[in-house]
Enzyme design. Sequence first.
Site, mmCIF file in Angstrom:
data_model
loop_
_atom_site.group_PDB
_atom_site.id
_atom_site.type_symbol
_atom_site.label_atom_id
_atom_site.label_comp_id
_atom_site.label_asym_id
_atom_site.label_seq_id
_atom_site.Cartn_x
_atom_site.Cartn_y
_atom_site.Cartn_z
ATOM 1 N N SER A 205 -7.347 -0.088 50.749
ATOM 2 C CA SER A 205 -6.390 0.549 51.647
ATOM 3 C C SER A 205 -6.828 0.414 53.092
ATOM 4 O O SER A 205 -8.004 0.227 53.391
ATOM 5 C CB SER A 205 -6.195 2.014 51.269
ATOM 6 O OG SER A 205 -7.119 2.791 51.977
ATOM 7 N N LYS A 206 -5.856 0.499 53.956
ATOM 8 C CA LYS A 206 -6.075 0.278 55.379
ATOM 9 C C LYS A 206 -7.087 1.267 55.954
ATOM 10 O O LYS A 206 -7.800 0.939 56.891
ATOM 11 C CB LYS A 206 -4.731 0.397 56.108
ATOM 12 C CG LYS A 206 -4.742 -0.262 57.454
ATOM 13 C CD LYS A 206 -3.385 -0.815 57.836
ATOM 14 C CE LYS A 206 -3.432 -1.483 59.200
ATOM 15 N NZ LYS A 206 -4.206 -2.700 59.250
ATOM 16 N N ARG A 207 -7.140 2.437 55.355
ATOM 17 C CA ARG A 207 -8.066 3.453 55.847
ATOM 18 C C ARG A 207 -9.519 2.989 55.789
ATOM 19 O O ARG A 207 -10.345 3.398 56.572
ATOM 20 C CB ARG A 207 -7.898 4.743 55.059
ATOM 21 C CG ARG A 207 -7.077 5.785 55.793
ATOM 22 C CD ARG A 207 -6.694 6.926 54.890
ATOM 23 N NE ARG A 207 -5.690 6.497 53.927
ATOM 24 C CZ ARG A 207 -5.781 6.656 52.617
ATOM 25 N NH1 ARG A 207 -6.834 7.214 52.090
ATOM 26 N NH2 ARG A 207 -4.825 6.243 51.809
ATOM 27 N N GLU A 208 -9.809 2.124 54.809
ATOM 28 C CA GLU A 208 -11.219 1.720 54.645
ATOM 29 C C GLU A 208 -11.581 0.463 55.434
ATOM 30 O O GLU A 208 -12.668 -0.061 55.288
ATOM 31 C CB GLU A 208 -11.509 1.441 53.169
ATOM 32 C CG GLU A 208 -11.300 2.630 52.289
ATOM 33 C CD GLU A 208 -10.795 2.212 50.932
ATOM 34 O OE1 GLU A 208 -11.117 1.099 50.486
ATOM 35 O OE2 GLU A 208 -10.053 2.997 50.331
ATOM 36 N N GLY A 209 -10.654 -0.056 56.207
ATOM 37 C CA GLY A 209 -11.031 -1.220 56.996
ATOM 38 C C GLY A 209 -10.022 -2.336 56.864
ATOM 39 O O GLY A 209 -8.819 -2.081 56.779
#
Length: 493
Positions: A260-264
């Site tokens: 997911s985008k949250r992790e990079g």
Amino acid sequence: MGEVRVRFAPSPTGFLHIGGLRTALYNYLFAKKNKGKFILRIEDTDRSRFVEGAIENLIDALEWSGIGHDEGVFVEDGNIIEKGEHGPYIQSNRLDLYRKYVDTLIENDKAYYCFCSKERLDNLREEQRIKGQVPKYDGFCRGLSKEEVKRRIEAGEEYVIRLKLPRNQDITFDDAVRGKVTINTDEMDDQVLVKSDGFPTYHLAVVVDDHLMGITHVVRGEEWLPSTPKHVYLYQAFGWEAPKFVHLPTVLNKNRKKLSKREGDVSVEDFRSKGYLPEALINYLALVGWSPEDGEEILSLDEMVEKFSFDRVGKSGGIFDIEKLNWVNAHYIKEYPLEKIAELTEPAMIESGLMTKDEIAKDWNKYKYLVETVLDSLDTVNELPEKVSFLFGDLKVEEADAIEQLKGENTEKLITSLEKELVQVEEVDEEFAKTVMKRVQKDTGVKGKNLYMPVRAALTGNVHGPELSNIMIILGKNELLRRLEQARQEIIK
Ligand code: GLU
């Protein structure tokens, strides 16, 4: 089997997730392998998610990746255009079509108008939650008479149109990856097909479009597997033959969670700007979820086409491993023409402040030589500045190993000997750089590691690194002399 026709059908949400790129890739590989057609369709019926410029970005990312489509939506001279005989290929331009087809479903009692208010549906969901039931529409409007429906529509009441699933009927389909899937309609919901804003839901649009566009194989992420029984029923309700289904395992992170985008980094654009090459990203992504029979890991697009089959796509999620991607990228960096790699390193180099655009342009060959010197150590083109920074500015001796080398008993003698050689020449050319260490050896009587390590430490501040002769050529006479003097200071410190 007739002509294979597959499609990639992203929603224009602003960026292309690498999981999406892999879906596009598998569609492409399957189409090419079977001499079929690969179509790009834009699924933009969810207006709340629409992002300006997203279609252009998406097509740009696909083009960069080298996965070309044959039909559908393209960008030419900055304009969105369409090619092919089954258009429009952008769903928001197909609204009349969906309406026409949903009307046939209503006529045949396969779909119905539903006037339930949001409050009623919220209450229903809450009741079901309390009872521990799966939330599901209770069919309240299934039995409304034609007259009542007509009256309420004319009175301007808001409505949606729902699929009228038959009670207690098994829906079965074969998935090329998952095998046979069966689900009973009692476990399914009367899916909304047309929303109150008049737009079709994904479920209606995808079935109508895949049918009208002659799609033979629906190849998509496994998050759509639970929706497929509804689609299969819709095909039946329309009296159409369903395509083959192929649900691909999700691309996961190391903790087996969806990337997911949250992790990079997750978008193709992220990887592009981080200095990955399209060939490497594609090659690596192909292996996240698929492997060729011969176990080969470095594959060109053509080789992948030749070896690709859904039989070798795994059921469980593929893990995205950045280290492996780096390894594949490093391989392609070495394979690429040096000229091209040098060009690709330029933005990062300028950004780092080590060299200006003009300095690079002024002696392009020298710049290429710099790149070539550290080529083997690059995982991405953006790593160039960090790999060559030791060649800029003052000598920096930070590593304990290098300090130890400089303090060694022969270092002073070696520095003096090399200085003597340097002052005798006009400039450091290849001939000098390749032979000077032999003369220093003769002069000092120091050999092998004892000879090279202190000299390397004195010139670079490190004990490891690229060819010493390359370093000498890059630094040049004056800088070499300056660094030798700096190294002498370090010894004294
Ligand atoms: N629009 C859907 C998505 O963005 C496509 C699903 C499908 O391929 O059917 O994932």
